[in-house]
Write a protein that holds these residues in place. Structure first.
Motif, PDB file in Angstrom:
ATOM      1  N   ARG A 105       2.667 -10.532   5.765  1.00 35.62           N
ATOM      2  CA  ARG A 105       2.406 -11.555   6.784  1.00 35.62           C
ATOM      3  C   ARG A 105       0.902 -11.715   6.965  1.00 35.62           C
ATOM      4  O   ARG A 105       0.128 -10.925   6.424  1.00 35.62           O
ATOM      5  N   GLN A 106       0.491 -12.716   7.715  1.00 34.97           N
ATOM      6  CA  GLN A 106      -0.926 -13.049   7.850  1.00 34.97           C
ATOM      7  C   GLN A 106      -1.712 -11.960   8.582  1.00 34.97           C
ATOM      8  O   GLN A 106      -1.212 -11.340   9.508  1.00 34.97           O
ATOM      9  N   ARG A 107      -2.952 -11.761   8.113  1.00 28.96           N
ATOM     10  CA  ARG A 107      -3.918 -10.834   8.721  1.00 28.96           C
ATOM     11  C   ARG A 107      -3.449  -9.378   8.762  1.00 28.96           C
ATOM     12  O   ARG A 107      -3.821  -8.618   9.652  1.00 28.96           O
ATOM     13  N   VAL A 108      -2.589  -9.009   7.825  1.00 30.80           N
ATOM     14  CA  VAL A 108      -2.187  -7.606   7.662  1.00 30.80           C
ATOM     15  C   VAL A 108      -2.939  -7.075   6.454  1.00 30.80           C
ATOM     16  O   VAL A 108      -3.147  -7.791   5.474  1.00 30.80           O
ATOM     17  N   THR A 109      -3.376  -5.822   6.507  1.00 32.51           N
ATOM     18  CA  THR A 109      -4.198  -5.272   5.422  1.00 32.51           C
ATOM     19  C   THR A 109      -3.471  -5.347   4.081  1.00 32.51           C
ATOM     20  O   THR A 109      -2.268  -5.097   3.994  1.00 32.51           O
TER      21      THR A 109
END
Length: 715
Positions: free
Chosen positions: A28-32
């Protein structure tokens, strides 16, 4: 909106090639995300960040040098499969490190570029392009010049397979099957291709290209013809572009353009009005950027630009703030995580220092032994020797994986070394005895600590050809040195072009003899830069060139047994005649040489030289006046009494002196070209006019264009 990014170095691998680092897609977005990188030791490393530390997911054993790394998978699904090119082999790994593919291609050369789209694999070696589908050969193309990159427009959006090749001769070749659909001329040798916005933009046909001379552009690849949308000239004289990516680092919902250059410059361009990009951010690293991608690897919720550098550093430019504001009266406290990291680094540093001392003692003991063996430490050099059209000079870039101690430059032909603003090395010159040795130049550049990249500028003289050598010594023990050689060609200031003005007054040189197509092509490679090493397909070859200093032109048309060369500059024809005669004599080939001299071409060439000569003479006069004008200014206290022209000289004094300093021997170079033109004009008539050269130089000192033309006509 201003962009503020902080640098964070994550891990260092071996020396990396262009486009060998990728970020695996996140759930998902903005996950490392995990980073996968391949180096020239043949090692593939996949790692993620945890509590500020790089934690490996998998790492392969060393092998052949990895020249490209791409992600793939089924179309319209996350691209999680890792594909790498090493030698002539393609290997595939899952995101966990399990190898699922080993494909030995039928390419006889090392793979230089690769692109993957679903089950389609597009590969290119130096001159050969191959398209495979499910590892089965589909299409093949032999390029007339070196292929630097390959890409394919998105098949899932356009329902057609449209590969595009970036070729060294300043052309993008759009293919259909095994044939060229059409060619697109671009303003420099293209080094990298990328889909605009990562998916081809609104039409799916938009392609971003970057060139080796630092230019950037967007072109739409339609089925019938190309549409040039925008182009950014390299006005700031920055390095060549090696990598491009699209990512919304500004956080405004529109993807930005991320650029990595070979001089260490990282740039972010945003699209305010969705038409032309605007530079929003730039930062310089100390070495070339081989890969660039936007994503999130350091900490959840903070986007960053992830970079791979030549020496193998994986670095992030992150939006995470490094400094936290402290309230009034409060002391800034380091959090526990940062304290642990500092303690860990100190411990690691102490361990490394102890290990170095141990190894040094072991080396000294073993070197004193009777069975001692000495090995020369190896190191990689990334070098580039290219002609700059803007100032008719050669740029020599030397980049080493470790710090450079010194570089010795030696040349057996007369050349000028020009000042480079980026160069902080200390130069010292040795006197050369040109009569007893072949040395025309001996210069040593002593580099400052931690310098890994050195850039030099060189200007050559056409007609004088030979070899330039660079001896590179890094700061490693025991001392070792590597030599790199660069050929200064007879027509070294000529650059390939695709169109010339056929209405110019041309001089013609015709050669006939018992030589093969391959032999006359090898003579062209020897005489002119940017000629492909392999003879082009077919029985006849045509090349056009432009002189970067004078803007004169050259047309070369040759086949087996015949060569026809046309130029509006008699000196160019004279140099070709002398060099080609010499080369043919070496191979014991009899040449039948004929020529047609157009008298009008002399006046035409002098008119091309006129603005350059007039500008340099005026610049020299202005610089000579500066000291006297400054004395008057000090004596009188103001400049109101001076005429506007002199006031203007005083106001621009620093700029004029700087420009004059940057052009050493520029005036002498122009005088030399006019003198050569004068001698060559009469040489073809069988007259030796060298005794009249002093008179010519007197006319040049009190320069008047009409007087000069009259002298050429009267002599």
């Amino acid at each position: 909106m201003d962009l503020s990014l902080s640098r964070a170095d994550y891990i260092q691998v071996g020396v990396t090639s262009q486009k060998t680092m990728k970020l695996l897609p996140a759930s998902r977005q903005r996950v490392t995300q995990k980073v996968v990188v391949g180096d020239q030791d043949g090692v593939v490393l996949c790692f993620g960040m945890k509590k500020g530390e790089a934690v490996p997911v998998f790492k392969t054993l060393p092998g052949q040098k990895i020249s490209r790394l791409e992600l793939g998978g089924v179309l319209n699904t996350p691209q999680e499969k890792i594909f790498l090119a090493a030698g002539s082999e393609i290997r595939g790994f899952t995101k966990r490190g399990k190898q699922f593919l080993t494909f030995e291609t039928n390419l006889t050369e090392t793979i230089k570029a690769m692109y993957i789209s679903g089950s389609d694999l597009f590969l290119s070696a130096s001159y050969i392009y191959n398209h495979y589908c499910d590892c089965k050969d589909q299409h093949y193309y032999l390029s007339g010049d070196k292929i630097n990159d390959v890409i394919c427009l998105p098949v899932e959006r356009l329902s057609r397979v449209t590969p595009v090749l970036a070729c060294q001769d300043r052309v993008l070749r759009v293919l259909q099957g095994s044939n060229v659909m059409y060619e697109i001329e671009v303003p420099g040798p293209p080094t990298v291709l990328a889909l605009h916005n990562g998916d081809g933009g609104d039409s799916g046909e938009d392609l971003v290209f970057g060139t080796s001379d630092g230019k950037l552009g967007l072109v739409q690849i339609t089925p019938s013809k190309p549409i040039h949308k925008w182009e950014i000239r390299n006005s700031k004289k920055r390095g060549g572009i090696l990598c491009v990516d699209s990512f919304d680092i500004m956080g405004d919902g529109v993807k930005d353009l991320l650029i990595g250059r070979d001089d260490g410059m990282v740039e972010v361009y945003s699209f305010e009005n969705a038409n032309e990009p605007v530079l929003r951010f730039d930062q310089t690293l100390s070495e070339s950027i081989t890969s660039i991608q936007g994503g999130c690897i350091g900490k959840d919720g903070y986007d960053e630009i992830v970079l791979a550098t030549y020496s193998g550093w994986i670095t992030g430019l992150t939006t995470e703030p490094t400094h936290k504001e402290s309230g009034p009266g409060e002391e800034l406290k380091l959090n526990q995580e940062m304290q642990n990291k500092i303690a860990s680094l100190r411990s690691e540093l102490e361990h490394l220092q102890f290990k170095v001392l141990q190894e040094r003692e072991n080396h000294q003991q073993s070197s004193q032994s009777s069975k001692a063996k000495s090995t020369v430490p190896s190191f990689s050099i990334n070098d580039k020797f290219t002609l700059n059209k803007d100032d008719a000079s050669y740029s020599l870039v030397l980049e080493v994986q470790t710090a450079i101690d010194n570089v010795l430059i030696q040349s057996d032909v007369p050349i000028d070394l020009l000042d480079v603003d980026k160069n902080s090395a200390v130069a010292s010159f040795s006197s050369c005895d040109t009569e007893s040795s072949d040395n025309f130049l001996l210069a040593t550049y002593r580099c400052q600590a931690n310098t890994t990249r050195l850039e030099l500028k060189i200007r050559s003289i056409e007609g004088q050809y030979g070899t330039l050598q660079a001896y590179v010594t890094p700061r490693i023990q025991p001392k070792t040195c590597q030599v790199r050689q660069y050929h200064i060609k007879p027509l070294s200031l000529h650059q390939r072009t695709h169109f010339i003005d056929h209405d110019r007054p041309m001089n013609t040189l015709t050669l006939a003899g018992q030589f093969s197509f391959a032999e006359i092509h090898s003579w062209m490679v020897f005489c002119l830069p940017e000629v492909p090493e392999k003879p082009p397909a077919g029985e006849c070859a045509t090349f056009y060139f432009q002189n970067t200093f004078l803007d004169t032109q050259l047309e070369c048309v040759y086949r087996k047994g015949e060569g026809v060369f046309k130029s509006d500059n008699i000196s160019t024809i004279s140099i070709l005649k002398d060099v080609l005669s010499k080369e043919a004599t070496k191979r014991k080939i009899n040449l039948n040489i004929s020529y047609e001299i157009n008298e009008v071409s002399v006046k035409h060439t002098l008119k091309l030289i006129h603005p350059k000569l007039e500008y340099q003479l005026l610049l020299a006069k202005k610089v000579q006046l500066i000291d006297a004008l400054k004395e008057l200014q000090v004596h009188e206290g103001n400049t109101n009494f001076l005429i506007p022209e002199y006031r203007c000289i005083l106001e621009e004094a620093d700029h004029l002196q700087e420009e004059y300093k940057k052009q050493p021997a520029h005036l002498e170079r122009l005088y030399g070209m006019i003198t050569d033109l004068f001698i060559d004009k009469f040489k073809f008539k069988g007259t030796n006019v060298k005794t009249k050269v002093p008179v010519l130089l007197e006319i040049l000192d009190s320069y008047d264009q009409n007087a000069l033309i009259s002298f050429f006509d009267a002599a």
